[in-house]
Design an enzyme around this catalytic site. Structure first.
Site, PDB file in Angstrom:
ATOM      1  CB  CYS A   1      13.281   8.910   8.498  1.00 14.31           C
ATOM      2  SG  CYS A   1      14.116   7.783   7.392  1.00 14.31           S
TER       3      CYS A   1
ATOM      4  CD  GLU B   1      13.496   0.601   9.065  1.00 11.11           C
ATOM      5  OE1 GLU B   1      13.932   1.611   9.633  1.00 11.11           O
ATOM      6  OE2 GLU B   1      14.134  -0.471   9.004  1.00 11.11           O
ATOM      7  CG  LEU B   2       8.206   3.531  13.348  1.00  8.74           C
ATOM      8  CD1 LEU B   2       7.677   3.272  14.753  1.00  8.74           C
ATOM      9  CD2 LEU B   2       7.065   3.426  12.338  1.00  8.74           C
TER      10      LEU B   2
ATOM     11  CE  LYS C   1      -2.415   3.373   2.203  1.00  2.65           C
ATOM     12  NZ  LYS C   1      -1.745   4.377   1.385  1.00  2.65           N
TER      13      LYS C   1
ATOM     14  CD  GLU D   1      10.251  12.696  11.688  1.00  2.00           C
ATOM     15  OE1 GLU D   1       9.087  12.386  11.994  1.00  2.00           O
ATOM     16  OE2 GLU D   1      10.959  12.010  10.929  1.00  2.00           O
TER      17      GLU D   1
HETATM   18  P1  NAP Z   1       2.612   8.478   7.478  1.00  2.00           P
HETATM   19  O1  NAP Z   1       1.601   9.546   7.550  1.00  2.00           O
HETATM   20  O2  NAP Z   1       2.832   7.635   8.654  1.00  2.00           O
HETATM   21  O3  NAP Z   1       2.224   7.601   6.208  1.00  2.00           O
HETATM   22  C1  NAP Z   1       2.987   6.502   5.792  1.00  2.00           C
HETATM   23  C2  NAP Z   1       2.098   5.491   5.126  1.00  2.00           C
HETATM   24  O4  NAP Z   1       1.153   5.033   6.078  1.00  2.00           O
HETATM   25  C3  NAP Z   1       1.281   6.024   3.960  1.00  2.00           C
HETATM   26  O5  NAP Z   1       1.131   5.004   3.004  1.00  2.00           O
HETATM   27  C4  NAP Z   1      -0.057   6.330   4.609  1.00  2.00           C
HETATM   28  O6  NAP Z   1      -1.147   6.288   3.713  1.00  2.00           O
HETATM   29  C5  NAP Z   1      -0.151   5.174   5.566  1.00  2.00           C
HETATM   30  N1  NAP Z   1      -1.082   5.382   6.669  1.00  2.00           N
HETATM   31  C6  NAP Z   1      -1.471   6.534   7.251  1.00  2.00           C
HETATM   32  N2  NAP Z   1      -2.354   6.288   8.244  1.00  2.00           N
HETATM   33  C7  NAP Z   1      -2.530   4.945   8.274  1.00  2.00           C
HETATM   34  C8  NAP Z   1      -3.320   4.056   9.061  1.00  2.00           C
HETATM   35  N3  NAP Z   1      -4.107   4.484  10.049  1.00  2.00           N
HETATM   36  N4  NAP Z   1      -3.247   2.730   8.801  1.00  2.00           N
HETATM   37  C9  NAP Z   1      -2.459   2.269   7.826  1.00  2.00           C
HETATM   38  N5  NAP Z   1      -1.696   3.050   7.051  1.00  2.00           N
HETATM   39  C10 NAP Z   1      -1.720   4.374   7.278  1.00  2.00           C
HETATM   40  O7  NAP Z   1       4.047   9.048   7.127  1.00  2.00           O
HETATM   41  P2  NAP Z   1       4.448  10.021   5.944  1.00  2.00           P
HETATM   42  O8  NAP Z   1       4.091  11.413   6.320  1.00  2.00           O
HETATM   43  O9  NAP Z   1       3.973   9.496   4.651  1.00  2.00           O
HETATM   44  O10 NAP Z   1       6.025   9.830   5.937  1.00  2.00           O
HETATM   45  C11 NAP Z   1       6.864  10.563   6.728  1.00  2.00           C
HETATM   46  C12 NAP Z   1       7.262   9.803   7.983  1.00  2.00           C
HETATM   47  O11 NAP Z   1       7.903   8.597   7.614  1.00  2.00           O
HETATM   48  C13 NAP Z   1       8.261  10.567   8.822  1.00  2.00           C
HETATM   49  O12 NAP Z   1       7.966  10.457  10.182  1.00  2.00           O
HETATM   50  C14 NAP Z   1       9.578   9.849   8.505  1.00  2.00           C
HETATM   51  O13 NAP Z   1      10.548   9.995   9.507  1.00  2.00           O
HETATM   52  C15 NAP Z   1       9.119   8.454   8.321  1.00  2.00           C
HETATM   53  N6  NAP Z   1      10.089   7.684   7.519  1.00  2.00           N
HETATM   54  C16 NAP Z   1      10.833   6.724   8.139  1.00  2.00           C
HETATM   55  C17 NAP Z   1      11.770   6.012   7.426  1.00  2.00           C
HETATM   56  C18 NAP Z   1      12.605   4.958   8.087  1.00  2.00           C
HETATM   57  O14 NAP Z   1      13.190   4.150   7.380  1.00  2.00           O
HETATM   58  N7  NAP Z   1      12.683   4.909   9.402  1.00  2.00           N
HETATM   59  C19 NAP Z   1      11.947   6.245   6.058  1.00  2.00           C
HETATM   60  C20 NAP Z   1      11.164   7.215   5.456  1.00  2.00           C
HETATM   61  C21 NAP Z   1      10.237   7.921   6.201  1.00  2.00           C
HETATM   62  P3  NAP Z   1      -1.772   7.620   3.068  1.00  2.00           P
HETATM   63  O15 NAP Z   1      -0.681   8.229   2.292  1.00  2.00           O
HETATM   64  O16 NAP Z   1      -2.866   7.085   2.240  1.00  2.00           O
HETATM   65  O17 NAP Z   1      -2.212   8.469   4.213  1.00  2.00           O
END
Ligand code: NAP
Length: 483
Positions: free
Chosen positions: A289, A255-256, A180, A386
């Protein structure tokens, strides 16, 4: 969108080898963050389509699992070569939906290929063990087997590598996947699906489903056929998925978020440190991240580092990533821009000084000025939250103990960086930092060969390297008696 290979631009989901619409016919609009133009629409899928995708993945799992590692490796390598051959188009799709400059987008595509190549080989090395048994007529045998269907949920900031980094190890060891992708960047994912089909993955081995995050996420986490959830995204959503996954006791990789410290000691090579800080902070407009989010500089070299850093930041050319010479694109959306600006205003209210930028860019829309804040205080929100934007806050420190305490003073524990030439200090600091990854005299740490991942609220599990395979394998012990 003009592409050399127009087949790469797909606006339907990929389930069981077929390209399908959502059951309801509903769609999600996708826009270009550089100008707000609508690029197109993808299906808004929900529970029923997720169940179908899971069933397809489960149905083909035994035959995919039972192929030899070499047979799977051949298909993975074909996928890798197709991605390489289409890298220019894939980069263009990414820049248009995500905003990062074209060269950076192409870099991400090719980085994604390195994960596939790595795991196409590493998948052949899923070794077991024979453990000496305390009883003479017995043998202890340990084998490793693929977990089964994997649910992979990925973010918008790396729309391609976050998929290959999960799929390559999963597929290499014999798992099947339901992906997804983020709703803001679905086209990069769907294009990978087009090439996966062309590479010859059997139908159902890889499924890609766009739509309602809540509904798809709930089904992926609560459906007992899914045996593993691999998520990259925010800590907030990660915690929801962990709770949901508890209902079926799934294996999880998380991976948060991160809030990386970047420490410059007084014995550092300052030019190298500035280069590292630029690479780590401003890649993807600061939306990674592992970005250097808190730059701690020793008081003896603070002014010199600040001046050199300002010089480099002033050179950053901001604009539409499709244009020549642009090194920093827009932020993903207005909400992100407002959050970044709010952090900057708050830091200034708490005593920080703006050394460069500090405001929305004159280009308007989602563009923000590359920003350096000096003399940031620990009271500022940016110290704890963050940051996902091109803002570099600088802090002064005077001792190793003080800076280690400051660096560790966060719930996150993903990446960290420091610059020093003293071998004793390097060991002491590297061991004292409560992070999954430490870059010493480098601002770039990611590659297929390393175990990427965090501690504390930055997550669970590792991606990349030989350790990345473990997340998709179950250990089975076989007791052989009567020998
Ligand atoms: P996000 O809001 O958590 O979204 C990530 C994914 O999760 C998207 O596909 C999103 O779908 C989905 N999602 C959102 N709510 C959900 C739910 N309730 N149930 C299931 N899936 C759900 O994060 P983002 O804003 O896209 O990405 C930025 C974050 O990712 C930052 O905090 C960054 O640090 C972290 N990150 C971590 C790593 C690592 O390797 N540690 C790498 C890259 C990014 P939708 O798009 O449809 O909402």
């Amino acid at each position: 969108m003009e592409l050399k290979n127009n087949a790469l631009f797909k606006e339907t989901c990929f389930i069981g080898g077929k390209w399908i619409e959502s059951d309801s016919g509903e769609k999600i609009k996708v826009d270009n963050p550089a100008n707000g133009e609508i690029i197109g629409e993808v299906p808004k899928c929900s529970t029923s389509e997720t169940q179908k995708a899971i069933q397809e993945a489960q149905a083909v799992f035994p035959s995919w699992r039972d192929k030899t590692a070499k047979e799977r490796s051949i298909i993975l390598q074909k996928w890798a070569r197709l991605i390489e051959a289409n890298a220019d188009d894939l980069a263009k799709i990414m820049t248009i939906e995500q905003g990062k400059p074209l060269a950076e987008a192409k870099g991400e595509i090719l980085m994604g290929v390195t994960y596939i190549d790595f795991y196409a080989e590493e998948g052949k090395r899923v070794y077991g063990d024979i453990i000496p048994d305390p009883m003479p007529d017995r043998r202890i045998v340990v084998i490793k087997q693929p977990v089964g269907v994997v649910g992979a949920i990925t973010p918008w900031n790396f729309p391609s590598t976050m998929i290959t980094r999960k799929c390559a190890p999963a597929l290499a060891v014999g798992c099947t996947v339901v992906i997804k992708p983020a709703s803001q960047t679905p086209y990069s994912a769907l294009a990978l699906g087009v090439l996966a089909k062309e590479a010859g993955f059997p139908d159902g081995v890889m499924n890609i489903i766009t739509g309602s995050a809540n509904a798809i996420g709930k089904e992926l986490t609560e459906n007992p056929l899914v045996r593993k959830i691999s998520f990259t995204g925010s800590t907030e959503v990660g915690k929801i998925l962990l709770q949901q996954s508890a209902s079926t006791v799934k294996k999880v990789s998380m991976e948060l978020g991160g809030h990386a410290p970047f420490v410059v000691f007084d014995d550092a090579d300052l030019d190298e440190a500035v280069t590292g800080a630029m690479q780590s902070k401003f890649r993807n407009s600061g939306q990674t991240c592992i970005c250097a989010n808190r730059i701690f500089v020793h008081e003896k070299v603070y002014d010199e580092f600040l001046n050199k850093f300002i010089n480099e930041v002033n050179k950053i050319k901001v604009g539409n990533g499709l244009e020549e010479g642009i090194v920093s694109g827009p932020l993903i959306d207005q909400l992100s821009l407002m959050k970044v600006h709010d952090q900057v205003k708050d830091a200034v209210n708490q005593g920080a000084k703006i050394a460069v930028g500090g405001d929305v860019h004159s280009l308007g829309g989602n563009f923000y000025q590359p920003t350096v804040l000096s003399n940031v205080t620990t009271k500022a929100k940016i110290t704890y939250e963050e940051t996902f934007g091109p803002v570099a806050p600088l802090y002064k420190f005077s001792s190793d103990e003080e800076v280690i305490k400051m660096a560790n003073d966060t719930p996150y524990g993903l990446a960290s960086y420091f610059y020093s030439r003293d071998i004793g200090r390097i060991w002491r600091v590297a061991e004292a930092l409560e992070y999954g990854m430490v870059g010493v005299n480098t601002g770039l740490t990611t590659k297929a060969e390393i175990p990427f991942g965090g501690v504390k609220e930055s997550g669970l599990g590792r991606e990349g390297s030989k350790y990345g395979l473990d997340d998709y394998l179950n250990i089975k012990y076989i007791s052989m008696a009567g020998i």
